[in-house]
Write an enzyme that holds these catalytic residues in place. Sequence first.
Site, mmCIF file in Angstrom:
data_model
loop_
_atom_site.group_PDB
_atom_site.id
_atom_site.type_symbol
_atom_site.label_atom_id
_atom_site.label_comp_id
_atom_site.label_asym_id
_atom_site.label_seq_id
_atom_site.Cartn_x
_atom_site.Cartn_y
_atom_site.Cartn_z
ATOM 1 N N HIS A 57 -2.743 3.087 -4.709
ATOM 2 C CA HIS A 57 -2.133 2.672 -3.433
ATOM 3 C C HIS A 57 -0.720 2.149 -3.676
ATOM 4 O O HIS A 57 -0.323 1.107 -3.140
ATOM 5 C CB HIS A 57 -3.009 1.621 -2.740
ATOM 6 N N ASP A 107 0.854 -1.190 0.000
ATOM 7 C CA ASP A 107 0.000 0.000 0.000
ATOM 8 C C ASP A 107 0.889 1.239 0.000
ATOM 9 O O ASP A 107 2.116 1.130 -0.130
ATOM 10 C CB ASP A 107 -0.965 -0.016 1.206
ATOM 11 N N GLU A 139 -9.734 2.840 -5.269
ATOM 12 C CA GLU A 139 -9.285 4.197 -4.971
ATOM 13 C C GLU A 139 -8.068 4.626 -5.793
ATOM 14 O O GLU A 139 -7.046 5.005 -5.232
ATOM 15 C CB GLU A 139 -8.977 4.301 -3.463
#
Length: 536
Positions: free
Chosen positions: A268, A199, A332
């Site tokens: 990420h 991440d 995202e």
Amino acid sequence: MKNIRLLIILAACFMFFDSYATSTEITIIPRPVEAEIAKGYFTLSPKTVINIVNGEDDLHYACNFFNKLMTNTFGNPLSVKQGTNRKNAVNISVNPSLEKEEYYLDVTKKTINITAGSSQGVFYAFQSLRQLMPLNVENGEHLANIEIQNISIKDKPLYPYRGAMLDVVRHISSKEDIKTFIDMLALHKFNRFHWHLTDDQGWRIEIKSYPELTRVGSMRAETLIKKTSEYDGTPYGGYFTQEDVKEIVQYAAENYITVIPEIELPGHASAALTSYPSLGCTGGPYKVEGRWGVFNDVFCAGNDDTFTFLQGVFDEVIELFPSEYIHVGGDECPKKRWKECPKCQHRIQEENLKNEHELQSYFVERMEKYINSKGRKIIGWDEILEGGISQTATIMSWRGTKGGIEAAKLGNKVIMSPNSHAYLDYYQSKDRENEPLSIGGFVSVEKVYSLNPVEGLNPAEANNVIGVQGNIWREYIKDFPHVQYMALPRIAALAEVGWTPTEMKNYEDFRRRAIILTHRYKALSYNFANHILSEE
Ligand code: ACM
Ligand code: ZN
């Protein structure tokens, strides 16, 4: 004095008997599909044997598990024999005409019989048997023998995928704690451990062909303090070597749990970009983030080196994890850099894509083809639906169940993991003042329990829902006792969502059994949240 001692002994007995099945009511979680309590007890003693009538290669994992409990109880394992059904034994038969995870467990006065579709089913029979035995089997004082309530169970799970995700990026856990997490899942008959390994805030798995990922990407310089704008000034990091990974994958296999690694793309990606800046649209400089959230710097979709890199990473990941599924993230991913990047824009033109959402689909599908070519399938978060999705990707629905419903209607396989019910990093009480700081939200045990993974789907569409998963993101969850506090007993509620037929679910009955299960958590030294004890 004598009377007081007697009273204490009596009180201890009541507490003890409260903790397992001595009553006429079922105590097992997840609740078995059919269970009938009968009169009488089987007396399990060090002389009882495990008798394999017929088995499979990996049956010893199930037997070893049971014998660990026996060693805790008697100081020694039961002896393992082979032969036809006998008295004073745990007779085990694998019968492939049953479903793989299905089992029958019959405890009679004379013997215990287990018949299951595979060794995994035998393991689940042992997990049920465990919940019928006193807490001493977990780690108590030795006993001379154990009386087990006679019972007849026929059981199998509702869904084939019953998972939990643990984020080890925002905060990491030791290998031993990961094993304990796997033990916690096994107790609840989960069969998937989704391991969130990469991440923005760190890269936590050794990749030998890209050493900078761990040399650089596993460390962040500092971390934001709670919900302030101040940093702690303390470097934080760590990673799992490939040897660690092999050990954990093996440990999980011994508990009939498949480990699904998650390598995040295209977003990420800050830790990966900090390690290899040429893979970003701007070339950097980048940093391993010490803040939480969503960041604009993502893998460049116009640069072929990005794909070469990710293929190299997946080559090693696929070698380490035998899982049918590899999780590629997909959540995202802001499109800001792609909009400004000549390479990304060139890719859009060259591939006749409409926009950056389609560029994301191009990215994910290109990686999917590569992973498929190695005989594996991908799972992605529900954002991978946004620019169109291949027929073969499995969707993990996290922004509610909406994405999952859409994917199931399209004919894709779906895992329901909605933040409304399955985000175990959310507050579990409305009394936030008395809870450890959390990312937000509110997901009580009862809310988890209320999840119906196929709501809004017709029966054919519902067939595409392969299961459920609970997620533990760890921005504010630093240590393992806190992980346990967030997981327990909410994963017990999710276990029942994933296992027990929906029409059999009853929250009050679940709560009664969950309170009994908390005694076992205590015996296992698991930290847990006790809100269910005081619910109205
Ligand atoms: C997610 O919670 N971003 C999958
Ligand atoms: Zn780019």
